[in-house]
Each structure stands twice: as C-alpha cells, then as structure tokens.
Scaffold this motif. Structure first.
Motif, short mmCIF file in Angstrom:
data_model
loop_
_atom_site.label_atom_id
_atom_site.label_comp_id
_atom_site.label_asym_id
_atom_site.label_seq_id
_atom_site.Cartn_x
_atom_site.Cartn_y
_atom_site.Cartn_z
N ARG A 62 0.83 -1.20 0.00
CA ARG A 62 0.00 0.00 0.00
C ARG A 62 0.88 1.26 0.00
NH1 ARG A 62 -4.97 0.86 4.02
NH2 ARG A 62 -6.12 0.12 2.22
N MET A 63 1.92 1.29 0.82
CA MET A 63 2.81 2.44 0.86
C MET A 63 3.53 2.63 -0.47
SD MET A 63 2.44 4.05 3.60
CE MET A 63 0.72 3.57 3.72
N GLU A 64 3.94 1.54 -1.07
CA GLU A 64 4.59 1.59 -2.38
C GLU A 64 3.62 2.15 -3.42
OE1 GLU A 64 5.71 -1.91 -5.45
OE2 GLU A 64 6.63 -2.10 -3.47
N LEU A 65 2.37 1.70 -3.35
CA LEU A 65 1.35 2.18 -4.27
C LEU A 65 1.06 3.67 -4.06
CD1 LEU A 65 -0.79 1.64 -6.43
CD2 LEU A 65 -2.30 0.86 -4.62
N PHE A 66 0.98 4.10 -2.80
CA PHE A 66 0.76 5.51 -2.52
C PHE A 66 1.90 6.37 -3.06
CE2 PHE A 66 -2.18 4.66 1.29
CZ PHE A 66 -3.30 4.83 0.50
N ALA A 67 3.12 5.89 -2.92
CA ALA A 67 4.27 6.64 -3.45
C ALA A 67 4.18 6.75 -4.97
CB ALA A 67 5.57 5.97 -3.04
N GLU A 68 3.82 5.66 -5.61
CA GLU A 68 3.68 5.66 -7.07
C GLU A 68 2.55 6.60 -7.51
OE1 GLU A 68 1.77 2.56 -10.24
OE2 GLU A 68 3.11 1.71 -8.74
N TYR A 70 1.30 9.13 -5.84
CA TYR A 70 1.65 10.51 -5.53
C TYR A 70 2.57 11.09 -6.60
CZ TYR A 70 2.83 14.58 -2.72
OH TYR A 70 3.00 15.86 -2.28
N GLU A 71 3.50 10.29 -7.06
CA GLU A 71 4.41 10.74 -8.12
C GLU A 71 3.64 11.04 -9.40
OE1 GLU A 71 8.01 8.73 -10.61
OE2 GLU A 71 8.00 8.40 -8.45
N VAL A 72 2.71 10.17 -9.76
CA VAL A 72 1.91 10.39 -10.97
C VAL A 72 1.01 11.60 -10.78
CG1 VAL A 72 0.14 9.40 -12.48
CG2 VAL A 72 2.01 7.97 -11.68
N MET A 73 0.48 11.78 -9.57
CA MET A 73 -0.38 12.94 -9.30
C MET A 73 0.38 14.25 -9.44
SD MET A 73 -2.59 11.85 -6.03
CE MET A 73 -3.80 10.56 -6.09
N ILE A 74 1.61 14.27 -8.95
CA ILE A 74 2.42 15.49 -9.07
C ILE A 74 2.67 15.80 -10.54
CG2 ILE A 74 4.73 16.43 -8.68
CD1 ILE A 74 4.65 15.10 -5.92
N TYR A 106 -3.30 10.87 -16.35
CA TYR A 106 -4.57 10.46 -15.74
C TYR A 106 -4.84 8.98 -16.01
CZ TYR A 106 -9.53 9.91 -14.90
OH TYR A 106 -10.75 9.43 -14.47
N LEU A 107 -4.61 8.56 -17.23
CA LEU A 107 -4.85 7.16 -17.59
C LEU A 107 -3.88 6.23 -16.84
CD1 LEU A 107 -5.59 7.49 -21.39
CD2 LEU A 107 -7.22 7.08 -19.54
N ALA A 108 -2.63 6.66 -16.66
CA ALA A 108 -1.68 5.86 -15.87
C ALA A 108 -2.14 5.75 -14.42
CB ALA A 108 -0.29 6.49 -15.94
N MET A 109 -2.63 6.86 -13.89
CA MET A 109 -3.13 6.86 -12.51
C MET A 109 -4.36 5.96 -12.40
SD MET A 109 -4.44 10.17 -10.29
CE MET A 109 -3.78 11.18 -11.58
#
Length: 172
Positions: A62-68, A70-74, A106-109
């Motif tokens: 879950r933490m790994e996914l959140f980091a990923e 967050y990076e895509v969101m930025i 967006y599509l990657a996220m």
C-alpha cells in the motif's frame, strides 16, 4: 453367610473395576483434550503469524502504491497547470500537447488504481477519480475542439489553487 461374602466380594471387585475404568476414561479424555488444545494453539499461532506477515506485506504494498500514485499525481498536476495556462493564452498546438500529456498521466493513474484496487479503500479510489475526472473531461474537450471552454477554465483555476492548501489526508 457365604452368599453375603460372595456378593460383598463381587460388589467390591465391580466397584474397584468401575473406579479404575472411570480413572482410565478421565485420563484418556484429559489427554485427548490436551492434544486438541495444543493443536488449536498451534493453528492459532500459525494463523496469527501468517496474518501478521500478510498484513505487513499489504501495508508495504500500500505504501509503495501511494508513493507511485503521488508521483503520478504530481506529474499530472504539473501537466494540468501547464494545460490551463496554455488554454488561457489560447495556443491550440500547446493545448493538444499538454492535454495529451495530462490525459496520459490520468490514464496511468487510473490504470494503477484499477490494478491495485485490492490494496486501497473504495473511498480513496473514488476521491482520486473524482478529483481528476473533471479535468480529464476538460482536457479531452479542449483537445477535440482546439479551443478551451472559458466557463470550465474559470471554474477549474480556483479549484486547482485550493488543492495544494488541503492536506491529502487519505494518505495517512
């Protein structure tokens, strides 16, 4: 008198055998219960260990996914701000370029959310999608028409300015 002695002897013998049988049955039941209890404790310990290992793995995933995410969101936020800026200055080529890049982010996220929805709460997934979906629609509309929708831009810019001011509480 012999009959009374015989009956008394038989009664004592039957009583002794009954008492010994009772002790033997109690001992067997106690041993059987101890064995079952030991099995239950071992199974319980195994399940607790398995659950704690699985929970630790789920949390790290879950933490790994959140980091990923967050990076895509930025990256998506950067592309969106550039898209809105290009819409404001009305450059069709730049609008298409930034719109395409934002849509890719967006599509990657969205794909990451879809692939990993097992690890995230539905509420988190819905919040992320609801936050970015209107901008995705805005980008698609702007790329198709070649010109921005002035009303959507006017509504979007204040919302974008407010996003960094709010804590992303669902990460905690």
């Amino acid at each position: 008198m012999d009959i009374v002695a015989l009956i008394a002897g038989n009664a004592i013998a039957v009583g002794a055998v009954g008492y010994l049988a009772k002790l033997w049955i109690e001992k067997r039941l106690a041993h059987s219960l101890e064995v079952e209890l030991a099995k239950f404790r071992a199974d319980l310990a195994k399940e607790v260990a398995k659950d704690s290992v699985q929970q630790a793995w789920n949390n790290s995933k879950r933490m790994e996914l959140f980091a990923e995410l967050y990076e895509v969101m930025i990256d998506a936020d950067f592309e969106l701000k550039a898209l809105l800026l290009n819409m404001k200055i009305k450059k069709p080529d730049l609008i298409r370029d930034r719109g395409t890049k934002f849509c890719e982010k967006y599509l990657a996220m969205n794909a990451s959310l879809h692939k990993n929805e097992l690890f995230l709460d539905d509420e988190i997934i819905d919040e992320i999608r609801c936050a970015y979906k209107p901008f995705f629609d805005l980008a698609i509309n702007a790329m198709e028409s070649g010109k921005p929708d002035e009303n959507l831009i006017a509504e979007s810019i204040p919302f974008l300015v407010e996003i960094p001011k709010r804590p992303r509480s669902w990460f905690y």
